[in-house]
Write an enzyme that holds these catalytic residues in place. Structure first.
Site, PDB file in Angstrom:
ATOM      1  CG  HIS A 112     -14.265  39.528 -81.897  1.00  0.00           C
ATOM      2  ND1 HIS A 112     -13.828  38.358 -81.326  1.00  0.00           N
ATOM      3  CD2 HIS A 112     -13.857  40.504 -81.044  1.00  0.00           C
ATOM      4  CE1 HIS A 112     -13.193  38.611 -80.199  1.00  0.00           C
ATOM      5  NE2 HIS A 112     -13.187  39.913 -80.001  1.00  0.00           N
TER       6      HIS A 112
ATOM      7  CE1 TYR B  30     -11.654  37.303 -76.925  1.00  0.00           C
ATOM      8  CE2 TYR B  30     -13.239  36.871 -75.193  1.00  0.00           C
ATOM      9  CZ  TYR B  30     -12.657  37.735 -76.092  1.00  0.00           C
ATOM     10  OH  TYR B  30     -13.064  39.045 -76.116  1.00  0.00           O
TER      11      TYR B  30
END
Ligand SMILES: NC(=O)c1ccc[n+]([C@@H]2O[C@H](COP(=O)([O-])OP(=O)(O)OC[C@H]3O[C@@H](n4cnc5c(N)ncnc54)[C@H](OP(=O)(O)O)[C@@H]3O)[C@@H](O)[C@H]2O)c1
Length: 280
Positions: A110, A52
């Site tokens: 992730h 991010y």
């Protein structure tokens, strides 16, 4: 106004609030202001990821708040491109440097990226980073039962949580049941389905009207009653407060069943099936 959020305990003993705050797309000074505002509203669990590119923004909001570090739970995630052991170790360290934190409360793989077949190596790195005190609890995202089984079988350590896509159009009933049977907490990403047409759904509107609540509040209450930790993202202080104000009403069995009936086989937001979709 700050809302008190109940807590649960993970299989490794770490306590977590039953609702957290998503930070995807919250970057820079505006992002730090939004996250600081969320902490003021009562959010204590903050979800970021290496990918991010806002671990620094999250770290800045942690420094800005007067809430002590030990009352916060900060999560980050290991990207798919760094799943070999050495890369995973240095990426965890880099995540800490970016945020200027001494430790993460939770660190997650992730995506499993099963075609690469490196997630066991990555898991070993998370296990070691936990031993070294860099991480308090280790978990995964988007793992299917077959991937979760391999973690425990090949390393002896199970995940504490699995963060998965979960919203009324894709309610992951079987996967949630599997987590429950194996003492792994479910965490819901895109709990509001990224604000797609779920927020104008007639069934949800009817239920919301019954309780004089918003559709978002009904959805987030539904996650809570399913036993899933939702992490809604909002840049708006008003919507942050709206989303966390769900502990003063409850949905009855009929309403829970009406929401369960909204799920669809093709209900994923972007068709990201972890059996085949890979993210780096
Ligand atoms: N592990 C993974 O693979 C994965 C994947 C995706 C996401 N995530 C995590 O999950 C978090 C949440 O998912 P998400 O950000 O994709 O989607 P989400 O939380 O379901 O929805 C966010 C969207 O909803 C809007 N919104 C929030 N509250 C609202 C309300 N009360 N009324 C109307 N609109 C509202 C937000 O706009 P405003 O900001 O303008 O309010 C934003 O556009 C992410 O931020 C990230 O931390 C993880």
């Amino acid at each position: 106004m700050s809302i008190a959020v109940p807590e649960i305990t993970l299989n490794d003993g770490l306590s977590l609030p039953v609702m957290g705050f998503g930070t995807y797309k919250l970057n820079g000074n505006d992002g730090a202001n939004a996250i600081h505002s969320a902490i003021n509203k009562g959010y204590r669990l903050i979800d970021t990821a290496y990918n991010y590119e806002n671990e620094g923004t999250v770290g800045e909001s942690v420094r800005r708040t007067s809430i002590p570090r030990h009352e916060l739970r900060i999560t980050s995630k290991l990207p798919g491109r760094y799943q070999t052991y050495d890369k995973a170790v240095s990426t965890i360290q880099e995540s800490l440097y970016r945020a200027n934190l001494d430790y993460y409360d939770l660190y997650l793989i992730h995506w499993p990226n099963p075609q690469q077949n490196n997630f066991i190596e990555a898991w070993q790195a998370l296990i070691d980073a936990k031993k070294w005190g860099l991480i308090r609890s280790i978990g995964v995202c988007n793992f299917l039962p077959e991937h979760l089984e391999r973690l425990e079988k090949e390393t002896g350590t199970k995940a504490s949580i699995n963060q998965i896509e979960l919203h009324p159009f894709f309610n992951q009933e079987d996967q949630r049941k599997w987590h429950e049977e194996n003492d792994i907490k479910t965490q819901s990403w895109s709990p509001l389905a990224h604000a797609n047409d779920v927020l104008t759904n007639d069934t949800l509107k009817k239920i919301a009207d019954n309780h004089t609540k918003s559709i978002s509040q009904v959805i987030l209450r539904w996650h809570y009653q399913l036993g899933a930790i939702s992490i809604p993202k909002s840049a708006s202080p008003i919507r942050q407060l709206e989303n966390i104000s769900i502990f003063d009403f409850s949905l009855d069995e009929t309403e829970m069943s009406m929401i369960a009936a909204l799920t669809r086989q093709d209900g994923r937001i972007n068709n990201q099936d972890p059996a085949v979709y890979e993210e780096f």
